[in-house]
Design a protein around this motif. Sequence first.
Motif, mmCIF file in Angstrom:
data_model
loop_
_atom_site.group_PDB
_atom_site.id
_atom_site.type_symbol
_atom_site.label_atom_id
_atom_site.label_comp_id
_atom_site.label_asym_id
_atom_site.label_seq_id
_atom_site.Cartn_x
_atom_site.Cartn_y
_atom_site.Cartn_z
ATOM 1 N N LYS A 67 39.731 47.679 65.175
ATOM 2 C CA LYS A 67 40.941 48.479 65.265
ATOM 3 C C LYS A 67 40.693 49.512 66.362
ATOM 4 O O LYS A 67 39.621 50.108 66.431
ATOM 5 N N ASP A 68 41.668 49.702 67.210
ATOM 6 C CA ASP A 68 41.494 50.539 68.397
ATOM 7 C C ASP A 68 41.654 52.016 68.045
ATOM 8 O O ASP A 68 42.636 52.667 68.406
ATOM 9 N N ASP A 69 40.662 52.526 67.328
ATOM 10 C CA ASP A 69 40.648 53.908 66.868
ATOM 11 C C ASP A 69 39.222 54.428 67.076
ATOM 12 O O ASP A 69 38.296 53.903 66.460
ATOM 13 N N PRO A 70 39.032 55.427 67.930
ATOM 14 C CA PRO A 70 37.680 55.899 68.246
ATOM 15 C C PRO A 70 36.847 56.284 67.019
ATOM 16 O O PRO A 70 35.645 56.021 66.966
ATOM 17 N N ARG A 71 37.468 56.882 66.021
ATOM 18 C CA ARG A 71 36.735 57.267 64.807
ATOM 19 C C ARG A 71 36.250 56.037 64.049
ATOM 20 O O ARG A 71 35.095 55.974 63.621
ATOM 21 N N LEU A 72 37.120 55.041 63.907
ATOM 22 C CA LEU A 72 36.733 53.820 63.202
ATOM 23 C C LEU A 72 35.657 53.057 63.978
ATOM 24 O O LEU A 72 34.722 52.516 63.388
ATOM 25 N N ASN A 95 37.487 47.672 72.304
ATOM 26 C CA ASN A 95 37.523 47.314 70.884
ATOM 27 C C ASN A 95 37.203 45.834 70.650
ATOM 28 O O ASN A 95 37.328 45.341 69.535
ATOM 29 N N THR A 144 37.814 47.127 57.003
ATOM 30 C CA THR A 144 38.375 48.448 57.279
ATOM 31 C C THR A 144 38.416 48.709 58.782
ATOM 32 O O THR A 144 39.285 49.422 59.275
ATOM 33 N N TYR A 145 37.469 48.123 59.502
ATOM 34 C CA TYR A 145 37.284 48.398 60.927
ATOM 35 C C TYR A 145 37.743 47.259 61.832
ATOM 36 O O TYR A 145 38.125 47.495 62.970
ATOM 37 N N GLN A 195 39.841 43.743 63.092
ATOM 38 C CA GLN A 195 41.147 43.087 63.038
ATOM 39 C C GLN A 195 41.009 41.708 63.667
ATOM 40 O O GLN A 195 40.171 41.491 64.531
#
Length: 110
Positions: free
Chosen positions: A10-15, A51, A87-88, A90
């Motif tokens: 998932k393209d989210d820096p925190r994840l 990602n 969770t991370y 996709q």
Amino acid sequence: MTHYLLCDLKDDPRLIAEYESYHAPGNAWPEITASIRAAGITDMQIFRAGNRLVMVMETDDTYSPERQAEMNAGNPKVREWEALMDTYQQRLPFAEQGVKWVPAHRIFKL
């Protein structure tokens, strides 16, 4: 034999940072690394660009994706790890139903 597989995060820096933390040296659950080895995987590396993940696996003659899937399905700790990794991760947009890591096919060799 060498296998190359692709998956996206998932393209989210925190994840992405959390995912990398789970895969940092010594952080992968010992039950997971044991199950990987038991499946006939002799070496595994995961690389990231943006990602996109690329997994490189070296396997021995006992390895088959079907055997590994069967072993994983019967292992509660692997199922727990895979649920956590979902969770991370996709699926790639072109992945078949139920396929997380898509095999890459070589199209060129020098």
